[in-house]
Design a protein around this motif. Sequence first.
Motif, PDB file in Angstrom:
ATOM      1  N   ILE A 217       6.993   4.004   1.621  1.00 48.10           N
ATOM      2  CA  ILE A 217       8.135   3.577   1.566  1.00 48.10           C
ATOM      3  C   ILE A 217       8.607   2.821   1.320  1.00 48.10           C
ATOM      4  N   VAL A 218       8.877   1.985   2.263  1.00 48.02           N
ATOM      5  CA  VAL A 218       9.982   0.521   2.168  1.00 48.02           C
ATOM      6  C   VAL A 218       9.321  -0.560   2.040  1.00 48.02           C
ATOM      7  N   SER A 219       9.720  -1.672   1.822  1.00 49.13           N
ATOM      8  CA  SER A 219       8.880  -2.829   0.987  1.00 49.13           C
ATOM      9  C   SER A 219       8.066  -3.448   1.751  1.00 49.13           C
ATOM     10  N   VAL A 220       7.665  -4.175   1.676  1.00 50.02           N
ATOM     11  CA  VAL A 220       6.764  -5.236   1.949  1.00 50.02           C
ATOM     12  C   VAL A 220       7.275  -5.951   3.689  1.00 50.02           C
ATOM     13  N   LYS A 221       8.207  -6.367   2.910  1.00 51.26           N
ATOM     14  CA  LYS A 221       9.331  -7.638   4.190  1.00 51.26           C
ATOM     15  C   LYS A 221       9.771  -6.684   5.207  1.00 51.26           C
ATOM     16  N   THR A 222      10.001  -5.161   5.163  1.00 51.91           N
ATOM     17  CA  THR A 222      10.761  -3.476   6.281  1.00 51.91           C
ATOM     18  C   THR A 222       9.561  -4.145   6.527  1.00 51.91           C
ATOM     19  N   SER A 223       8.159  -3.246   6.014  1.00 49.78           N
ATOM     20  CA  SER A 223       7.444  -2.966   6.556  1.00 49.78           C
ATOM     21  C   SER A 223       6.907  -4.113   7.778  1.00 49.78           C
ATOM     22  N   ALA A 224       6.696  -5.596   7.253  1.00 55.50           N
ATOM     23  CA  ALA A 224       6.766  -6.767   8.134  1.00 55.50           C
ATOM     24  C   ALA A 224       7.643  -6.568   9.329  1.00 55.50           C
ATOM     25  N   SER A 225       8.663  -5.871   9.337  1.00 51.84           N
ATOM     26  CA  SER A 225       9.230  -5.751  10.283  1.00 51.84           C
ATOM     27  C   SER A 225       9.436  -4.653  11.659  1.00 51.84           C
ATOM     28  N   LEU A 226       8.847  -3.957  10.842  1.00 47.91           N
ATOM     29  CA  LEU A 226       8.406  -2.664  11.983  1.00 47.91           C
ATOM     30  C   LEU A 226       7.385  -3.488  12.528  1.00 47.91           C
ATOM     31  N   PHE A 227       6.583  -3.496  11.675  1.00 50.76           N
ATOM     32  CA  PHE A 227       5.228  -4.078  12.064  1.00 50.76           C
ATOM     33  C   PHE A 227       5.651  -4.630  13.600  1.00 50.76           C
ATOM     34  N   ALA A 228       6.272  -5.764  13.080  1.00 49.96           N
ATOM     35  CA  ALA A 228       6.217  -6.884  14.252  1.00 49.96           C
ATOM     36  C   ALA A 228       7.050  -6.524  15.763  1.00 49.96           C
ATOM     37  N   ALA A 229       8.593  -5.274  15.018  1.00 47.88           N
ATOM     38  CA  ALA A 229       8.733  -4.475  16.649  1.00 47.88           C
ATOM     39  C   ALA A 229       7.746  -3.941  17.327  1.00 47.88           C
ATOM     40  N   ILE A 230       6.743  -2.838  16.486  1.00 48.71           N
ATOM     41  CA  ILE A 230       5.749  -2.410  17.459  1.00 48.71           C
ATOM     42  C   ILE A 230       4.985  -3.950  17.902  1.00 48.71           C
ATOM     43  N   GLU A 231       4.761  -4.354  17.571  1.00 47.55           N
ATOM     44  CA  GLU A 231       3.797  -5.369  18.683  1.00 47.55           C
ATOM     45  C   GLU A 231       4.299  -5.836  19.478  1.00 47.55           C
TER      46      GLU A 231
END
Length: 835
Positions: A290-304
């Motif tokens: 539901i969020v933008s690609v940029k937000t998804s990338a930020s969330l994924f970076a945080a999880i990493e």
Amino acid sequence: MMFRCVFLFLLITSLPWSQNAFSVKPTKVTLGELPTLKETLLSSPQDILLSDQFEENIYGESQSFSDYAYWHKLVFPEASKQQKNENFVLGLNYYVIENLDFYLFHGNQLQKHWTRGALQDWQGDTEHYNGIWIPITLSSEKSTTLLIRKQGNSPLLTPFKLFSTQEATTQKENKLLFWVFIISSLLILLAHNIFVFILLRQPGFVYYLGLNVIILIALSVITGFSRWVFSEEISQWLIRNLFTVFGIGTWILYRFSVQFLKEVQIPSPDSFIRKYGDSIFIIFLLLVQIVSVKTSASLFAAIEVFLFIVCTYWGANAYLKGFIAVRFYLFSWIILMVGSILNTMIFWKILPINPITEAILPVCSLLQLLGFSFAFADKANHIEQKRQLQAITDPSTGLPNRTYYFDTLPLQLNEMNKNQPQFALIMIEITSHLKLSQAFGPAKADSALCEVILSTHQKIIEMDGILSLLLPNKSTKKLMRLTSKNIVLLSTTPDEIKEQVQQIQQILDHPTIVDKVLFRHQYKIGSAIYPSQGSNLDKLYQNALIASNSVTYSSGNWAPFTHKLKSNHAHQLRLITLLTDDIRQEKLYFDIQPQVNLADNRIVGGEVLIRWNNEHLGQVSPAEFIPLAEQTGLIYKLTDMLLEKVFQWASSNPVALLAQRLSINISALDLLQENFAERVNILLKQYRLSAEKFTIEITETSVFQKSEIVGHNVKKLHDAGFELSIDDFGVGYSSMQNLVALEINELKIDQFFVMNLMTDTQSQTLCRNMINLSKDLNIISVAEGIESEDILNLLRQWHCQVGQGYHLYRPMSTLQYLTLLEERDQPLSPSINRA
């Protein structure tokens, strides 16, 4: 890395990049910031070509996340005669750009259109994947312009590079060789690890397999190779849901880590990440929808980053716990996560893209597979070591076991004997284990036994002069558990063995709590010295066992081995063998010792005394064979045989019960048998006898408080009409507790106190108090061991109710007892009040 990069720069004219004039053919050139136009209205390539709104200062904006489309322009001057019919090739690193178009113009005339976007049809103009390569043919008559249109939420990874035709061919070949090497190596290592899994059946491998499938998918998507691996629909779905795929891969890595470290209970089942880790990934997978690609990338970076920190912490803890296999797991994990994080930094344009950074993730993926191959091998060694450890250790306590004692310890002693000519074996037998099992159940008994063993080991660890025992996991112990109740240790200072045993006794004498009841363990300690009392471990253990079996509760808890004990032990073994045979053939019999009302000298009953006259040994004292029967479990058959003989005789001679009672001795162990009371009642009914005519005497050697089995048997015996008596009161264990637990009707004062009444004031005090205790509890007091008239008169003076002893009547045969009853002409009811 298999790249060949020849850096020969193109001689550039003084014109700016907006004109892009080349005076010579370039071998390779990296383009910097290009003139860029933000598309606010949908326009044709021809309109864009004629636009004068291209600016270099918005080039950086065009390379980041954006919902707009951007145009880039490269202008080449007319080709000289030397460059006629010569081509350049534009190279671009592919990184999931949804829409990417290239338009080649000669003057205002469109010559060629290429589509290279992830969600576009490439028009079938490539035979196989070799990257994005755009051939640029220069016109000799007009200027040549290349327009590039980029649209999508992902950043466009630059720079663009210009190659000569020959260099472009070389680059394509190198890149193809690189990816063939990477993919082939990944598949070979993955196949190897699958083979290892088939052999070892290691848990969590399904997650590992899934992780590497995700890695292969991610690499194919990032490089564009997915177009040739999957169908168009699947490829485009993967591109649209790239962070969903990455999230699933990260979750699989988390689950794999949990399974891989399960051997050492890391992470703890109660930890936050262990409880809610799956939920965190589910929330992430829902958010990326539901969020933008940029937000998804930020969330994924945080999880990493979070997973990198957590799993590195787990791995370090596992290594500190001695889980050696985790070293390659840590290497593989760190390599993979570093590669993934660096690749994310490329995506965010924190790192530039070049042949080195482009190869980071595939090379890290290859290294992690290689690392996990070593990790699986290490884990296999760990499992084998654990199997070996389990074979030589006790599962309940982790202490070396019987196999260690007989197979591993001799090797250690061979080395030790060079410097240590003597040592002593100390053997401890916890004798209360069986009673605990019968009273509280085997589970609680085993738990209590393990507790006292581990407490003893902890004390021994702090003691000097005790041999340390090395285990395969490099840990050391000082105690061995050879059987469920036998533990042993080796003293390297035999001269100090007495002090060492005393320290051990301090621990064993400390009570433990069993089912909320304080219980003091009973134990025996035996010792033997090498080599004088045993030339090998087998003989040494045998002699220490003989010494411990010689221990009696009146002589203390420890006995060192002597050769005299060995001859006594051989005699005991013979006794056990002959006793077993005679019990089976019912050769034992009983005598009766009359019991007298001390107030009027009337015979009020008789105590049944078992007798054994063996054809080889002659008459054997009960004090000798009864303890052996209890130790070997023969006591149960002995009690059953005695009850049967007594009931059968009483049934045949009813006169013996007209005015008297019979007291029958049983072992305390009998009451710890399930259904003991039921068996006694069935036998009583079989001979049509009344339970009111019998007293069950229990030798006081155990604790019964809160034992369900004992309570059940006591209740059933009381309900049937039996009276219960404690025999040898005052010399057993926890006497006051047993008075309550057994709900007794009679208390028999041990002859130890009675026989010393005239010479020992302490015995007088104790005996008088026991008589008064019986009065207060409204139970019958019986004194045994009356050997003189003075003792008899003293007991009468204290109002003891019943007595027996040689001064009154000696034990006699059943026939003599019946004759005695007839001669004394007893009344129909005794004068003693048993209410």
